[in-house]
Design a protein around this motif. Structure first.
Motif, PDB file in Angstrom:
ATOM      1  N   ASN A   1     -49.843 -11.429 -62.057  1.00 43.08           N
ATOM      2  CA  ASN A   1     -48.682 -11.106 -61.219  1.00 43.08           C
ATOM      3  C   ASN A   1     -48.185 -12.290 -60.400  1.00 43.08           C
ATOM      4  N   ASN A   2     -49.075 -13.266 -60.144  1.00 41.24           N
ATOM      5  CA  ASN A   2     -48.724 -14.438 -59.322  1.00 41.24           C
ATOM      6  C   ASN A   2     -49.216 -15.708 -60.013  1.00 41.24           C
ATOM      7  N   PRO A   3     -48.592 -16.093 -61.101  1.00 37.74           N
ATOM      8  CA  PRO A   3     -49.144 -17.171 -61.926  1.00 37.74           C
ATOM      9  C   PRO A   3     -49.093 -18.571 -61.319  1.00 37.74           C
ATOM     10  N   GLY A   4     -48.171 -18.877 -60.441  1.00 37.50           N
ATOM     11  CA  GLY A   4     -48.068 -20.230 -59.918  1.00 37.50           C
ATOM     12  C   GLY A   4     -47.459 -21.180 -60.933  1.00 37.50           C
ATOM     13  N   ALA A   5     -47.216 -22.426 -60.543  1.00 37.35           N
ATOM     14  CA  ALA A   5     -46.479 -23.383 -61.372  1.00 37.35           C
ATOM     15  C   ALA A   5     -47.180 -23.681 -62.702  1.00 37.35           C
ATOM     16  N   ILE A   6     -48.483 -23.906 -62.668  1.00 36.83           N
ATOM     17  CA  ILE A   6     -49.215 -24.283 -63.882  1.00 36.83           C
ATOM     18  C   ILE A   6     -49.237 -23.137 -64.883  1.00 36.83           C
ATOM     19  N   LEU A   7     -49.619 -21.944 -64.422  1.00 41.86           N
ATOM     20  CA  LEU A   7     -49.721 -20.808 -65.329  1.00 41.86           C
ATOM     21  C   LEU A   7     -48.347 -20.308 -65.780  1.00 41.86           C
TER      22      LEU A   7
END
Length: 411
Positions: free
Chosen positions: A156-162
């Protein structure tokens, strides 16, 4: 009975086709088509040697009954799994039973045999052998719950990398968050990364690794980050956080004097990495945003050589991008500190035929995997996260990693 070690065979039990016998293990580099065993603690090759009785079979039957070799082939050949099971038995005698003079070297001489005979008389079975994922330890349960919580959070909150990973059509041995797998029938390794955003040319071994196997949790330490001086280039590789599939294999497969057991990406293309594109000797979100001269985002890359391997006793970081594990110490299934420093080698130079040095705690790591892998399982799931991800569980918290590392380095 004479001394038994890697390559020993019972009378009439030498394989007719030695290459075929070794083929399931010799699948990497210089090992392919080898007809001798790789004794990597002695940095030498061991030939098949036929004895005059059935001592190896009796040894295998004991290791099976005592719970160190559940997948025993009972073939009368002292192969890699038998060696690993012997070392686990020796380590168990050394640490759980307190016979501190025991060196877990995988060689069955009079000293090890005396303990085998003692166990046989007492009908002893190891705690490791009787453990099961159906009746897991509290630590195992807590770690598995954290993994499930992490999957939900980072889906739900992958961030830039994911986010970048999710946008790719092919991710090879790296798995997208929504597809992370945490089946208790599988082997799981957790990597806990620390201080990756701090600039450092020489990275320390300051990260944790937790092996989840047979309902037990064992803790090791080392590094998840590349050291620039080892990488030999400015844009060193960082394995991205997330889940990756690794198989049993070997490291340094092109250097005959250095080949030893390790883990390799399942897909030969490798796993997904981000390079230190901006050359600040750190791993930050800026690297995923970094562009080339044409304004194109450099982004993630697939790399075939990010293995999981040994890093001596932990005094130096041997990583050029690999995940590396120290041999000096570990925490066992009861969270008790085990000191391997008396026999753990600092580097390759300490591993010789005349030396009693081994790879120490690293051998415990690989031997547990080789011996306790479920039938037909030849790989594990490696989930790498950052220290702050421990805050997802009330059982851990972000300070858990630094406190545990302090314990491990105290020996």
């Amino acid at each position: 009975m004479g001394v038994l070690y890697l390559g020993s065979c019972d009378k009439g039990k030498q394989p007719r086709d030695k290459k075929d016998f070794l083929k399931p293990y010799h699948i990497d580099g210089l090992l392919i088509n080898k007809v001798t065993f790789r004794d990597d603690d002695r940095t030498k090759w061991r030939s098949f040697r036929e004895g005059k009785d059935n001592s190896v079979l009796k040894l295998q039957q004991f290791l099976f009954r005592a719970g160190f070799m559940p997948r025993a082939a009972f073939d009368g050949v002292f192969g890699y799994v038998t060696q690993a099971a012997v070392r686990l038995f020796q380590e168990y005698v050394r640490t759980i039973e307190g016979f501190n003079d025991m060196v877990p070297d995988g060689i069955v001489g009079s000293g090890t045999m005396s303990h085998i005979e003692r166990w046989q008389k007492e009908n002893k079975v190891s705690e490791w052998g009787s453990a099961t994922s159906k009746n897991p330890s509290e630590a195992y349960t807590n770690w598995m719950q954290l993994l499930q919580d992490a999957k939900k959070h980072y889906t739900n909150n992958p961030g830039a990398i994911l986010k970048h990973l999710n946008s790719l059509s092919k991710t090879y041995s790296t798995i997208k968050p929504a597809e992370w797998k945490f089946d208790t029938n599988d082997i799981h390794l957790i990597g806990i990364r620390r201080k990756q955003t701090e600039s450092a040319i020489r990275r320390e071994n300051d990260d944790l690794f937790v092996l989840l196997i047979k309902g037990m949790a064992f803790t090791f330490w080392g590094s998840t980050d590349a050291s620039v001086n080892m990488a030999g280039r400015k844009d060193e590789a960082f394995l991205i956080e997330g889940q990756h599939r690794y198989r049993f294999g070997w490291h340094k497969i092109s250097v005959e004097k250095k080949i030893y057991r390790a883990l390799k990406p399942v897909d030969w293309n490798g796993v997904m990495i981000i390079r230190d594109w901006d050359n600040d000797n750190a791993y930050t979100d800026k690297d995923i945003m970094f562009t080339d001269g044409s304004g194109n985002v450099k982004g993630l890359r697939v790399n075939p050589s990010i293995n999981i391997h040994w890093t001596g006793i932990g005094s130096s970081n041997f990583s050029a991008g690999c995940q590396v594990i120290a041999g000096k110490s570990y925490l066992n299934h009861k969270n008790k500190l085990q000191d391997c420093s008396k026999f753990a080698s600092t580097s390759y130079n300490g591993l010789t035929s005349s030396s009693k040095k081994t790879k120490g705690a690293y051998n415990v790591f690989t031997d547990l995997i080789l011996c306790y892998a479920p039938q037909n399982v030849t790989n594990l799931y490696y989930t790498l996260g950052r220290e702050e991800s421990l805050d997802l569980s009330e059982n851990f918290g972000a300070q858990y990693a630094s406190h545990t590392l302090t314990r491990l380095k105290s020996v």
